[in-house]
Write an enzyme that holds these catalytic residues in place. Structure first.
Site, mmCIF file in Angstrom:
data_model
loop_
_atom_site.group_PDB
_atom_site.id
_atom_site.type_symbol
_atom_site.label_atom_id
_atom_site.label_comp_id
_atom_site.label_asym_id
_atom_site.label_seq_id
_atom_site.Cartn_x
_atom_site.Cartn_y
_atom_site.Cartn_z
ATOM 1 N N HIS B 57 0.844 -1.190 0.000
ATOM 2 C CA HIS B 57 0.000 0.000 0.000
ATOM 3 C C HIS B 57 0.883 1.246 0.000
ATOM 4 O O HIS B 57 2.040 1.210 0.444
ATOM 5 C CB HIS B 57 -0.903 0.009 1.240
ATOM 6 C CG HIS B 57 -2.028 -0.980 1.178
ATOM 7 N ND1 HIS B 57 -3.083 -0.970 2.056
ATOM 8 C CD2 HIS B 57 -2.261 -2.013 0.315
ATOM 9 C CE1 HIS B 57 -3.924 -1.941 1.747
ATOM 10 N NE2 HIS B 57 -3.439 -2.599 0.711
ATOM 11 N N GLU B 59 0.866 3.840 1.872
ATOM 12 C CA GLU B 59 1.345 4.261 3.188
ATOM 13 C C GLU B 59 2.531 3.409 3.661
ATOM 14 O O GLU B 59 3.480 3.937 4.250
ATOM 15 C CB GLU B 59 0.236 4.132 4.246
ATOM 16 C CG GLU B 59 -1.027 4.917 3.952
ATOM 17 C CD GLU B 59 -2.068 4.061 3.258
ATOM 18 O OE1 GLU B 59 -1.749 3.394 2.250
ATOM 19 O OE2 GLU B 59 -3.224 4.064 3.710
ATOM 20 N N CYS B 87 -6.099 1.601 5.895
ATOM 21 C CA CYS B 87 -6.686 0.340 6.345
ATOM 22 C C CYS B 87 -6.075 -0.032 7.697
ATOM 23 O O CYS B 87 -5.219 0.667 8.229
ATOM 24 C CB CYS B 87 -6.437 -0.759 5.311
ATOM 25 S SG CYS B 87 -4.713 -1.348 5.277
ATOM 26 N N CYS B 90 -2.231 -0.515 7.616
ATOM 27 C CA CYS B 90 -1.484 0.745 7.532
ATOM 28 C C CYS B 90 -1.607 1.556 8.818
ATOM 29 O O CYS B 90 -0.655 2.219 9.231
ATOM 30 C CB CYS B 90 -1.953 1.546 6.325
ATOM 31 S SG CYS B 90 -1.508 0.738 4.764
#
Lengths: 148, 148
Positions: B57, B59, B87, B90
């Protein structure tokens, strides 16, 4: 499992070997392996200090290695063995991989994902804690004792 | 902030540029930047398909880049700008980095960390959602519309 060699203890011992590698690098000793068709497809240990990266937990690296090995984003048929109960980040990662089974050694009441009251991991994932719990906890205790 | 240039919108636009890069690679268009002393020290976008890694992801990559840049494991004085609500994975990573501020664009009621009833991020971290929410949501809507 039909073959007696491939017990949870067998694979947890492999995860413990990874934890020992972390210990030798002065890293918090947590190790993980991912197993697919009774084959270890990823081995990893905590490297947060070495990599200067607080996200470099054993599980995160193991997920990345395993998906790379299988050439797909998902690990539904795989099992994660990890010496310490996964944290929220790692459990959240487990969700995205859809890994089928999570087997951990010692519980982590403070940082473990099971303290969260909402479901984090994939609804189909099975979880088993406490496999070789004493051995998995002991290496952590020795590590933190020598740090004090 | 004293300097009017460095508004939340300014940095969110930079995160949106990252989301556009993801879009162009046929990745779910989410982008992130990390800001320290009003300087962008990390830029990243979702690469889960490209890297075959469900943990890639925006992040996660931004955290790794930022700690690498600063040469330390923690990001207490930094701010994360991300186009979509992080999410659980993260947010769990944000906890470990101790990042001081999380500013996100559009809410993610299905997978966002705020649906969890337990505290996930660091207790001292500040969270602000809804910055340029429409623009951040629009790029996702266009992406998923063309997928159907």
């Amino acid at each position: 499992m039909t073959q007696s060699l491939f017990t949870d203890e067998y694979f947890m011992k492999q995860a413990l070997k990874q934890a020992e590698l972390a210990f030798d690098k002065d890293e918090v000793p947590v190790g993980a392996v991912i197993v697919h068709d009774n084959q270890i497809i990823a081995r990893a240990h905590n490297l947060t200090e070495t990599l200067n990266d607080p996200t470099a937990h054993a599980e995160m690296q193991a997920f990345t290695s395993a998906t790379d090995f299988l050439g797909g984003k998902y690990l539904q048929k795989a099992r994660l063995y990890v010496t310490l109960e996964p944290c929220i980040m790692c459990a959240g990662a487990a969700y995205w991989t859809q890994i089928g089974t999570i087997i951990f050694g010692t519980h982590d009441p403070k940082r473990g994902f099971q303290k969260v009251n909402s479901p984090i991991i994939h609804p189909k994932a099975m979880v088993k804690g406490g496999v070789m719990s004493d051995e998995c906890e002991q290496i952590l205790q020795i590590f933190f004792k020598q740090k004090r």
